[in-house]
Enzyme design. Structure first.
Site, PDB file in Angstrom:
ATOM      1  N   GLU A 256       0.822  -1.211   0.000  1.00 54.54           N
ATOM      2  CA  GLU A 256       0.000   0.000   0.000  1.00 54.54           C
ATOM      3  C   GLU A 256       0.868   1.279   0.000  1.00 54.54           C
ATOM      4  OE1 GLU A 256      -2.951   0.118  -1.254  1.00 54.54           O
ATOM      5  OE2 GLU A 256      -3.825  -1.305   0.154  1.00 54.54           O
TER       6      GLU A 256
ATOM      7  N   HIS B 179      -2.883   2.988   8.096  1.00 52.25           N
ATOM      8  CA  HIS B 179      -3.956   2.284   7.384  1.00 52.25           C
ATOM      9  C   HIS B 179      -4.216   0.948   8.072  1.00 52.25           C
ATOM     10  CE1 HIS B 179      -6.154  -0.006   4.494  1.00 52.25           C
ATOM     11  NE2 HIS B 179      -5.131  -0.771   4.201  1.00 52.25           N
TER      12      HIS B 179
ATOM     13  N   HIS C  38      -7.366  -2.400   8.764  1.00 54.44           N
ATOM     14  CA  HIS C  38      -8.635  -3.051   8.394  1.00 54.44           C
ATOM     15  C   HIS C  38      -9.461  -3.238   9.667  1.00 54.44           C
ATOM     16  CE1 HIS C  38      -6.266  -5.112   4.869  1.00 54.44           C
ATOM     17  NE2 HIS C  38      -6.320  -3.793   4.756  1.00 54.44           N
TER      18      HIS C  38
ATOM     19  N   HIS D 112     -12.751  -2.251   2.422  1.00 60.07           N
ATOM     20  CA  HIS D 112     -11.321  -2.440   2.679  1.00 60.07           C
ATOM     21  C   HIS D 112     -10.925  -2.047   4.110  1.00 60.07           C
ATOM     22  CE1 HIS D 112      -7.012  -1.931   0.881  1.00 60.07           C
ATOM     23  NE2 HIS D 112      -6.964  -2.268   2.157  1.00 60.07           N
TER      24      HIS D 112
END
Ligand SMILES: [Zn+2]
Length: 211
Positions: free
Chosen positions: A71, A89, A91, A151
């Site tokens: 990513e 980031h 999940h 996501h």
């Protein structure tokens, strides 16, 4: 703490707090033209500083044996257009629930203002692609946080600590909203109510000292 040490520290915390399961998230922190990023496919609670690659803002690997997170293009795209110095980031569960069912997270609590108010859900695109990076960048415009359809979530900050705290707040806001839906219809704060919060925070009451 060096940039790489910071990644180890916040990677560990992210797993401890249940924001990340194993390898399902990535962090980066910037200094000048260099960005330290978590490696691809490594458990975030088992990182050592040497494991964390350093790339430059053009995406070239400068230091490290392992490949940067898949990513990384998204992180670099965010650095390119925001003043952010760190990107987180994950999940995380409630963030992903909202990102899977909604087009935005409405402000049900005034702390949403700390993330820029309404949190937009970036349109779906395959992970690691320039399309996803562009969609996230658009959703982040003027905000500290965005969700990524089907996501997860992404937050930015002036430091890794700030970006990490923004991720915790985003997850909390998503949890409040999702749990609220289970109880009834969560009330959404109006523009006026949010403006009053901003006004209040700019003019906090001063308590006079007792003479
Ligand atoms: Zn992801």
């Amino acid at each position: 703490m060096s940039l790489r040490e910071q990644l180890c520290e916040y990677g560990r915390r992210a797993v401890e707090l249940g924001l990340v399961i194993g390898t399902s998230g990535n962090l980066s922190v910037r200094q000048g033209d260099l960005v330290a990023v978590t490696p691809s496919g490594a458990a975030l609670d088992k990182l050592t500083p040497e494991m964390c690659p350093i790339v430059d803002v053009d995406g070239y690997l400068v230091e490290g044996e392992l490949q940067p997170s898949s990513e990384t293009p998204m992180h670099l795209a965010v650095y390119e257009t925001t003043g952010a110095q760190a990107v987180v980031h994950t999940h995380s569960v409630f963030g992903t629930v909202v990102a899977t069912t909604m087009t935005e997270l409405p402000p049900v609590h005034y702390n949403a203002l700390l993330l820029g108010g309404v949190v937009k859900v970036a349109e779906y695109a395959t992970y690691g692609t320039p399309e996803l990076a562009a969609n996230v960048r658009a959703a982040l415009e003027g905000k500290q946080a965005a969700l990524m359809a089907n996501h997860g979530g992404v937050t930015i900050g002036a430091t890794l600590e700030q970006a990490f705290e923004a991720t915790r707040l985003l997850e909390w806001l998503c949890e409040v909203y999702v749990r609220g839906l289970g109880v009834g219809k969560p009330a959404i704060l109006t523009e006026e109510q949010l403006a009053a919060v901003v006004e209040r925070s700019l003019n906090p009451p001063r308590f006079p000292r007792r003479p």
